[in-house]
Write an enzyme that holds these catalytic residues in place. Structure first.
Site, PDB file in Angstrom:
ATOM      1  N   GLU A 124     -10.134   7.011   3.019  1.00 23.72           N
ATOM      2  CA  GLU A 124      -9.534   5.633   3.014  1.00 23.72           C
ATOM      3  C   GLU A 124     -10.381   4.592   3.636  1.00 23.72           C
ATOM      4  O   GLU A 124     -10.615   4.714   4.898  1.00 23.72           O
ATOM      5  CB  GLU A 124      -8.075   5.540   3.502  1.00 23.72           C
ATOM      6  CG  GLU A 124      -7.733   3.876   3.027  1.00 23.72           C
ATOM      7  CD  GLU A 124      -6.420   3.644   3.846  1.00 23.72           C
ATOM      8  OE1 GLU A 124      -5.718   2.626   3.329  1.00 23.72           O
ATOM      9  OE2 GLU A 124      -5.895   4.444   4.912  1.00 23.72           O
ATOM     10  N   SER A 126       0.687  -1.290   0.013  1.00 22.46           N
ATOM     11  CA  SER A 126       0.001  -0.058   0.019  1.00 22.46           C
ATOM     12  C   SER A 126       0.847   1.290   0.039  1.00 22.46           C
ATOM     13  O   SER A 126       0.320   2.517  -0.144  1.00 22.46           O
ATOM     14  CB  SER A 126      -0.934   0.074   1.084  1.00 22.46           C
ATOM     15  OG  SER A 126      -1.935  -0.954   0.960  1.00 22.46           O
TER      16      SER A 126
HETATM   17 ZN    ZN Z   1      -2.410  -4.712   2.676  1.00 24.70          ZN
END
Ligand code: ZN
Ligand code: NAG
Ligand code: NAG
Length: 564
Positions: free
Chosen positions: A342, A118
């Protein structure tokens, strides 16, 4: 009195029986067996495509919704789950972003990994430059853990956070992870290691790392992070703020600093209004429009999962509530804003191999997107919904239409051990559970097991430690609506996402490249409003995602009919 007790017993009995039965949710479209239904359906989609708007004015606002780990499989499962929560089969339904007019695919690899993490991906879609695995805000010259290389100005890359601030826009971030976690940190941090969220991790990283500043300190001390008007998420531990002694120790500061205190003091020194909040009640009583800077930390580590969340006023807010508060604050600016939201824990639920957790997180993010659409003008706001990477979850064949997406499939024809398996399964994960009886492989008989449980872990082919199911490497989707959203149109590199957002808003690399009209077409996206919304059905069906509850509903109705 007697009668009442008898009723209760009947109710309990029927419930006990019902837990053994898989329910199949009905299609809401009984006409779907007619050819005319599908011809009509196809024609309507075609007409929508022919009328597809191309909105080319400057985007005043940009909102990026990032579903962490929200691969295409997760989206499909989430869509079905959503319908089934409303008592419908679900496959025919829509998530709000499924109806956005522009959809494309994104290649997610990091420069040094076929399957990304990420941090490297956040660097790509937020700065417009692809980086290496686990690195933040630095280009591919910086290898994981190379503090020295990360300090070289030519290796550091600015994100859309700075682009937006330089253009006079308000900025903010709302996440369900730590505010120092990979995705939010991709906005503001420059770090050769995403784990350096607090000083302790740098101290243990060897002498060469000591010149580098931890991510929490970058958030509070450095531009552009310290100019963000809204920061919401978890991470009190990393920030050294007072906390509730969370069982999970993720990163406890060695320097003893309380960075929230410091953040408040910096704002006070400049005479700015500011607020620090930690509960739903404080969020509700916040005067968001009249507070310059807002920091909300709703978890020692992450914000609790939607399925575990304390929904009382002393508890933590839903993602939707955080986003609505952020929007109220950011909309105050005439020059517009950039907001990153998010849905972080979709990823966590999947890493733990617990699909129910992940899908509830996905739907919580969807509610936030739906609320956002109601609060902004789509003709002047670019909304992008995407994922950073996928996961190794798959949807097995061939459950019946409307079969519980968290349930099992009995596939006598193809499966040689004649046992049911779950529709959702992982290629690796903690749910691995096979044994050998000397002759053949044994796996669990799932008949009668509650696979809807939030902690249920479907089988995985390769064993991992708890929480270590891996990401997947296939492309993810990007869904977009608003000015310049049509620039998403094919298979793109992930860094392109930042370029479209920058170009749409005429900021960053595209600030001088902007002789486009500012006038805003009206009502272009009218047809999108209310799309994907299920009518709130009364009572029972709302809870019908749990098959036993659905049957309990029928039981209650029956019991009521015989008037006890
Ligand atoms: Zn992850
Ligand atoms: C693993 O499978 C066995 C049967 O093969 C079952 O008894 C056991 O409960 C399973 N373990 C878990 C954690 O599901
Ligand atoms: C699995 O369990 C169900 C219910 O207990 C039983 O009817 C079935 O025979 C079992 N299947 C196998 C292959 O053992």
């Amino acid at each position: 009195m007697y009668l009442l007790r008898w009723c209760n017993v009947l109710l309990l009995l029927l419930t006990a029986v019902s837990t053994k039965t898989e329910i199949v949710f009905p299609s809401p479209e009984p006409q779907e067996t007619e050819s005319s239904y599908w011809h009509e359906h196809g024609r309507r989609e075609l007409e929508e495509a022919l009328r597809k708007p191309k909105v080319t004015n400057v985007a005043k606002n940009v909102i990026l919704f990032l579903g962490d780990g929200m691969g295409i499989t997760v989206g499909t499962a989430g869509r079905i789950f959503k319908g089934q929560k409303h008592g419908k089969s679900g496959e025919e339904g829509f998530l709000v972003w499924d109806r956005f007019p522009n959809v494309a695919l994104v290649k997610t690899y990091n420069l040094d990994k076929q399957v990304p993490d990420s941090a490297g991906t956040a660097t790509a879609y937020l700065t417009g430059v692809k980086g290496n695995f686990y690195t933040l805000g630095v280009n591919g010259k910086v290898k994981l853990g190379d503090c020295k290389a990360s300090l070289k100005p030519e290796n550091r890359v600015d994100s859309i956070l700075k682009w937006a601030q330089d253009a006079g826009k308000e900025t903010g971030v709302v996440t369900t992870s730590q505010v120092t976690h990979a995705t939010p940190a991709g906005l503001y941090a420059k770090s050769s290691h995403r784990r350096w969220q607090c000083d302790t991790k740098i101290l243990s990283a060897g002498p060469d790392a000591q010149m580098c500043k931890d991510i929490a300190r970058q958030l509070v001390e450095d531009e552009p992070a310290n100019k963000m008007k809204v920061i919401m998420g978890g991470g009190r531990q990393e920030m050294g703020a007072p906390r509730e002694e969370d069982a999970e120790k993720s990163c406890i500061r060695t320097d003893g600093r309380n960075l929230v205190e410091d953040w408040l003091n910096y704002k006070d020194a400049r005479g700015e209004t500011r607020a620090y909040i930690t509960t739903t009640e404080e969020l509700h009583s916040l005067d968001a429009e009249n507070t310059e800077y807002i920091m909300g930390l709703f978890g020692d580590v992450h914000v609790p999962y939607e399925v575990d969340r304390d929904t009382s006023l002393n508890g933590t807010p839903a993602l939707k509530e955080m986003v609505m508060t952020a929007l109220r604050r950011l909309k105050k600016n005439d020059d517009g804003f950039f907001l990153l939201v998010e849905g972080a824990r979709i990823d966590h639920g999947l890493h733990y191999g617990q699909p129910r957790r992940a899908l509830e997180e996905l739907l919580a993010m969807e509610e936030a997107v739906a609320a956002t659409i109601d609060m902004v003008d789509l003709e002047e706001t670019l909304i992008v919904v995407t994922a950073d990477h996928s996961h190794v979850m798959t949807i097995n064949g061939y459950p019946t239409r409307g079969n519980n997406i968290l349930g099992v499939v009995m596939n006598e024809e193809d499966v040689s051990d004649h046992l049911p398996y779950t529709t959702l399964m992982f290629t690796n994960g903690h749910g691995f559970n096979y044994s050998w009886n000397g002759e053949h492989v044994i796996r669990r008989n799932l008949s009668g097991v509650d696979t809807n449980d939030k902690n249920f872990e479907p089988l995985a082919a390769v064993p991992t430690y708890p929480g270590s199911e891996t990401h997947g490497g296939e492309d993810v989707a990007v869904y977009a609506i608003g000015p310049m959203s049509h620039l998403f149109h094919r298979v793109h590199e992930q860094n392109y996402v930042a370029h479209v957002m920058g170009y749409a808003a005429c900021i960053g690399p595209y600030k001088d490249d902007c002789d486009r009209p500012l006038e805003i077409p009206q009502n272009v996206y009218r047809h999108i409003k209310n799309v994907g919304k299920y009518s709130r059905s009364k009572g029972c069906t709302l809870l019908a995602n749990i098959n036993s509850v659905a049957l309990l509903c029928i039981t209650v109705i029956l019991v009521r009919m015989i008037r006890c």
